[in-house]
Write a protein that holds these residues in place. Structure first.
Motif, PDB file in Angstrom:
ATOM      1  N   ASN A  92       0.849  -1.190   0.000  1.00 21.91           N
ATOM      2  CA  ASN A  92       0.000   0.000   0.000  1.00 21.91           C
ATOM      3  C   ASN A  92       0.887   1.243   0.000  1.00 21.91           C
ATOM      4  O   ASN A  92       1.378   1.681   1.042  1.00 21.91           O
ATOM      5  CB  ASN A  92      -0.921  -0.005   1.226  1.00 21.91           C
ATOM      6  CG  ASN A  92      -1.902  -1.158   1.190  1.00 21.91           C
ATOM      7  OD1 ASN A  92      -2.489  -1.458   0.153  1.00 21.91           O
ATOM      8  ND2 ASN A  92      -2.084  -1.829   2.315  1.00 21.91           N
ATOM      9  N   VAL A  93       1.106   1.788  -1.172  1.00 16.44           N
ATOM     10  CA  VAL A  93       2.066   2.874  -1.352  1.00 16.44           C
ATOM     11  C   VAL A  93       1.493   4.197  -0.854  1.00 16.44           C
ATOM     12  O   VAL A  93       0.389   4.599  -1.239  1.00 16.44           O
ATOM     13  CB  VAL A  93       2.462   3.001  -2.836  1.00 16.44           C
ATOM     14  CG1 VAL A  93       3.540   4.073  -2.993  1.00 16.44           C
ATOM     15  CG2 VAL A  93       2.948   1.665  -3.371  1.00 16.44           C
ATOM     16  N   THR A  94       2.268   4.882   0.003  1.00 21.52           N
ATOM     17  CA  THR A  94       1.885   6.198   0.509  1.00 21.52           C
ATOM     18  C   THR A  94       2.859   7.245  -0.026  1.00 21.52           C
ATOM     19  O   THR A  94       3.901   6.911  -0.612  1.00 21.52           O
ATOM     20  CB  THR A  94       1.919   6.213   2.041  1.00 21.52           C
ATOM     21  OG1 THR A  94       3.277   6.061   2.492  1.00 21.52           O
ATOM     22  CG2 THR A  94       1.067   5.089   2.624  1.00 21.52           C
ATOM     23  N   GLY A  95       2.541   8.504   0.196  1.00 22.04           N
ATOM     24  CA  GLY A  95       3.450   9.577  -0.197  1.00 22.04           C
ATOM     25  C   GLY A  95       4.774   9.477   0.545  1.00 22.04           C
ATOM     26  O   GLY A  95       5.843   9.729  -0.025  1.00 22.04           O
ATOM     27  N   ARG A  96       4.708   9.080   1.803  1.00 19.65           N
ATOM     28  CA  ARG A  96       5.927   8.897   2.604  1.00 19.65           C
ATOM     29  C   ARG A  96       6.807   7.807   1.992  1.00 19.65           C
ATOM     30  O   ARG A  96       8.027   7.964   1.905  1.00 19.65           O
ATOM     31  CB  ARG A  96       5.548   8.515   4.035  1.00 19.65           C
ATOM     32  CG  ARG A  96       6.720   8.137   4.933  1.00 19.65           C
ATOM     33  CD  ARG A  96       6.224   7.779   6.320  1.00 19.65           C
ATOM     34  NE  ARG A  96       7.328   7.437   7.203  1.00 19.65           N
ATOM     35  CZ  ARG A  96       7.819   6.214   7.361  1.00 19.65           C
ATOM     36  NH1 ARG A  96       7.269   5.217   6.663  1.00 19.65           N
ATOM     37  NH2 ARG A  96       8.819   5.985   8.184  1.00 19.65           N
ATOM     38  N   ASP A  97       6.175   6.708   1.541  1.00 20.06           N
ATOM     39  CA  ASP A  97       6.930   5.614   0.941  1.00 20.06           C
ATOM     40  C   ASP A  97       7.678   6.083  -0.308  1.00 20.06           C
ATOM     41  O   ASP A  97       8.841   5.714  -0.526  1.00 20.06           O
ATOM     42  CB  ASP A  97       5.994   4.459   0.568  1.00 20.06           C
ATOM     43  CG  ASP A  97       5.351   3.820   1.792  1.00 20.06           C
ATOM     44  OD1 ASP A  97       5.929   3.949   2.897  1.00 20.06           O
ATOM     45  OD2 ASP A  97       4.271   3.218   1.643  1.00 20.06           O
ATOM     46  N   LEU A  98       7.026   6.881  -1.126  1.00 23.05           N
ATOM     47  CA  LEU A  98       7.644   7.354  -2.362  1.00 23.05           C
ATOM     48  C   LEU A  98       8.842   8.254  -2.060  1.00 23.05           C
ATOM     49  O   LEU A  98       9.879   8.182  -2.731  1.00 23.05           O
ATOM     50  CB  LEU A  98       6.617   8.107  -3.214  1.00 23.05           C
ATOM     51  CG  LEU A  98       5.458   7.260  -3.770  1.00 23.05           C
ATOM     52  CD1 LEU A  98       4.465   8.149  -4.508  1.00 23.05           C
ATOM     53  CD2 LEU A  98       5.992   6.161  -4.684  1.00 23.05           C
ATOM     54  N   ILE A  99       8.696   9.122  -1.042  1.00 22.72           N
ATOM     55  CA  ILE A  99       9.801  10.004  -0.666  1.00 22.72           C
ATOM     56  C   ILE A  99      10.982   9.194  -0.131  1.00 22.72           C
ATOM     57  O   ILE A  99      12.137   9.422  -0.511  1.00 22.72           O
ATOM     58  CB  ILE A  99       9.338  11.032   0.388  1.00 22.72           C
ATOM     59  CG1 ILE A  99       8.327  12.007  -0.242  1.00 22.72           C
ATOM     60  CG2 ILE A  99      10.526  11.807   0.950  1.00 22.72           C
ATOM     61  CD1 ILE A  99       7.714  12.978   0.738  1.00 22.72           C
ATOM     62  N   LEU A 100      10.696   8.226   0.746  1.00 25.97           N
ATOM     63  CA  LEU A 100      11.754   7.406   1.314  1.00 25.97           C
ATOM     64  C   LEU A 100      12.430   6.547   0.247  1.00 25.97           C
ATOM     65  O   LEU A 100      13.663   6.395   0.244  1.00 25.97           O
ATOM     66  CB  LEU A 100      11.196   6.514   2.430  1.00 25.97           C
ATOM     67  CG  LEU A 100      10.703   7.228   3.694  1.00 25.97           C
ATOM     68  CD1 LEU A 100      10.151   6.216   4.691  1.00 25.97           C
ATOM     69  CD2 LEU A 100      11.822   8.040   4.331  1.00 25.97           C
ATOM     70  N   LEU A 101      11.630   5.986  -0.658  1.00 25.17           N
ATOM     71  CA  LEU A 101      12.180   5.140  -1.716  1.00 25.17           C
ATOM     72  C   LEU A 101      13.091   5.950  -2.640  1.00 25.17           C
ATOM     73  O   LEU A 101      14.217   5.543  -2.942  1.00 25.17           O
ATOM     74  CB  LEU A 101      11.046   4.502  -2.516  1.00 25.17           C
ATOM     75  CG  LEU A 101      11.466   3.591  -3.682  1.00 25.17           C
ATOM     76  CD1 LEU A 101      12.279   2.414  -3.174  1.00 25.17           C
ATOM     77  CD2 LEU A 101      10.236   3.107  -4.446  1.00 25.17           C
ATOM     78  N   GLY A 102      12.593   7.113  -3.079  1.00 31.68           N
ATOM     79  CA  GLY A 102      13.403   7.956  -3.958  1.00 31.68           C
ATOM     80  C   GLY A 102      14.676   8.423  -3.271  1.00 31.68           C
ATOM     81  O   GLY A 102      15.764   8.398  -3.857  1.00 31.68           O
ATOM     82  N   GLY A 103      14.546   8.849  -2.007  1.00 34.04           N
ATOM     83  CA  GLY A 103      15.716   9.319  -1.267  1.00 34.04           C
ATOM     84  C   GLY A 103      16.717   8.212  -1.014  1.00 34.04           C
ATOM     85  O   GLY A 103      17.935   8.421  -1.122  1.00 34.04           O
ATOM     86  N   GLY A 104      16.220   7.025  -0.671  1.00 32.76           N
ATOM     87  CA  GLY A 104      17.108   5.903  -0.414  1.00 32.76           C
ATOM     88  C   GLY A 104      17.880   5.497  -1.658  1.00 32.76           C
ATOM     89  O   GLY A 104      19.102   5.282  -1.603  1.00 32.76           O
ATOM     90  N   VAL A 208      19.860   2.019   2.173  1.00 26.15           N
ATOM     91  CA  VAL A 208      19.180   0.717   2.199  1.00 26.15           C
ATOM     92  C   VAL A 208      18.076   0.725   3.252  1.00 26.15           C
ATOM     93  O   VAL A 208      16.970   0.202   3.025  1.00 26.15           O
ATOM     94  CB  VAL A 208      20.188  -0.414   2.485  1.00 26.15           C
ATOM     95  CG1 VAL A 208      19.470  -1.740   2.729  1.00 26.15           C
ATOM     96  CG2 VAL A 208      21.167  -0.558   1.328  1.00 26.15           C
ATOM     97  N   MET A 209      18.352   1.324   4.411  1.00 31.67           N
ATOM     98  CA  MET A 209      17.353   1.405   5.473  1.00 31.67           C
ATOM     99  C   MET A 209      16.127   2.192   5.015  1.00 31.67           C
ATOM    100  O   MET A 209      14.983   1.801   5.279  1.00 31.67           O
ATOM    101  CB  MET A 209      17.960   2.073   6.716  1.00 31.67           C
ATOM    102  CG  MET A 209      17.001   2.190   7.896  1.00 31.67           C
ATOM    103  SD  MET A 209      17.690   3.198   9.239  1.00 31.67           S
ATOM    104  CE  MET A 209      17.650   4.843   8.486  1.00 31.67           C
ATOM    105  N   LEU A 210      16.349   3.299   4.289  1.00 28.49           N
ATOM    106  CA  LEU A 210      15.231   4.107   3.790  1.00 28.49           C
ATOM    107  C   LEU A 210      14.389   3.317   2.789  1.00 28.49           C
ATOM    108  O   LEU A 210      13.156   3.383   2.800  1.00 28.49           O
ATOM    109  CB  LEU A 210      15.760   5.387   3.142  1.00 28.49           C
ATOM    110  CG  LEU A 210      16.407   6.411   4.076  1.00 28.49           C
ATOM    111  CD1 LEU A 210      16.993   7.572   3.276  1.00 28.49           C
ATOM    112  CD2 LEU A 210      15.407   6.932   5.100  1.00 28.49           C
ATOM    113  N   VAL A 211      15.062   2.561   1.901  1.00 25.45           N
ATOM    114  CA  VAL A 211      14.334   1.746   0.924  1.00 25.45           C
ATOM    115  C   VAL A 211      13.490   0.685   1.626  1.00 25.45           C
ATOM    116  O   VAL A 211      12.325   0.447   1.273  1.00 25.45           O
ATOM    117  CB  VAL A 211      15.313   1.085  -0.067  1.00 25.45           C
ATOM    118  CG1 VAL A 211      14.586   0.069  -0.956  1.00 25.45           C
ATOM    119  CG2 VAL A 211      15.975   2.142  -0.943  1.00 25.45           C
TER     120      VAL A 211
END
Length: 256
Positions: A92-104, A208-211
């Motif tokens: 369940n993708v959230t806005g927070r997930d997208l930011i963390l994934l991109g940043g990671g 890796v932790m952020l991803v």
């Protein structure tokens, strides 16, 4: 937004302020390391200016996010779902997930590139040929990672206290401390190539932790920071050992 200054008559407020300030400093260490390494691409005379701009931008991002807490909370709401084999209900993708994934991913990619550049010796060649990177490109990279680190920092602040004024003061105090010591940290990292390599490895680990957090796999940050601290202590001991060993080698060579 209304601020209630009467809370400072309560001793618990000061305890919360000091605790949060300390936490923000700890969470900001990785930001300082990243900024120091990226700023090293600039000509020598612009290093201090680049670090200051980077940390001030981080301060502005943090305060801006604190004044938009309702928006941050909204980022935790699912936007869409993607079937993932190891997740029963899907991702369940959230806005927070997208930011963390991109940043990671950005942090992993940038740190890996820096390690490759360092190992190939292209960093020194680039400086000699071009005189360093442009301030604009460096600031753009700092902005990208500041967004991610600021987001993570503010989520921690929201979890510890519920008063926005205390959060803002803690962020300002922590940034003041980091501005004072950022030059010392940067000089130490740049003077010691092994420490710089260790710092880049830390950034890959944080990426890796952020991803993983983006995929809802939480890792206790205490373990991460303990591993970083332990590795740093071991490397400092190795540096002291190498300094003591070097004169012995030179002295022995005279008798050969």
């Amino acid at each position: 937004m209304h601020f209630d200054f009467s809370v400072f008559s309560d001793p618990q407020t000061w305890v919360s302020l000091l605790t949060l300030t300390f936490m923000e400093i700890v969470l900001g260490i990785d930001n300082i390391i990243f900024i120091s390494i990226i700023v090293n691409r600039l000509p020598q005379e612009q290093h201090s200016r680049g670090r200051t701009i980077g940390l001030l931008l981080a301060l502005l991002f943090r305060i801006g996010l604190l004044l938009s807490i309702s928006w941050i909370v909204g980022l935790k709401a699912p936007l869409f779902s993607i079937p993932v084999p190891w997740m029963q209900e899907g991702w369940n993708v959230t806005g927070r997930d997208l930011i963390l994934l991109g940043g990671g991913l950005f942090l992993i990619g940038k740190s890996t590139t820096e390690i490759h550049t360092k190992l190939q010796g292209e960093e020194e060649e680039g400086h000699n040929a071009k005189g360093g990177a442009s301030m604009g490109s460096v600031i753009l990279q700092i902005i990208l990672i500041d967004i991610v680190f600021s987001f993570d920092s503010i989520l921690t602040a929201v979890g510890l206290v519920d008063n926005v004024l205390i959060m803002i003061l803690a962020v300002i105090l922590s940034m003041g401390v980091m501005l004072v010591f950022s030059g010392i940290v940067a000089d130490f990292v740049n003077r010691n190539p092994t420490i710089k390599m260790l710092a880049l490895s830390f950034l890959i680990m944080i990426g890796v932790m952020l991803v993983m957090e983006a995929f809802h796999k939480e890792i206790e940050k205490g373990y991460i920071y303990f591993a970083m601290f332990f590795s740093l202590i071991v490397e400092v001991l190795n540096m002291r050992l190498r300094k003591k060993a070097a004169p012995v080698q030179l002295r022995d060579s005279q008798y050969d």
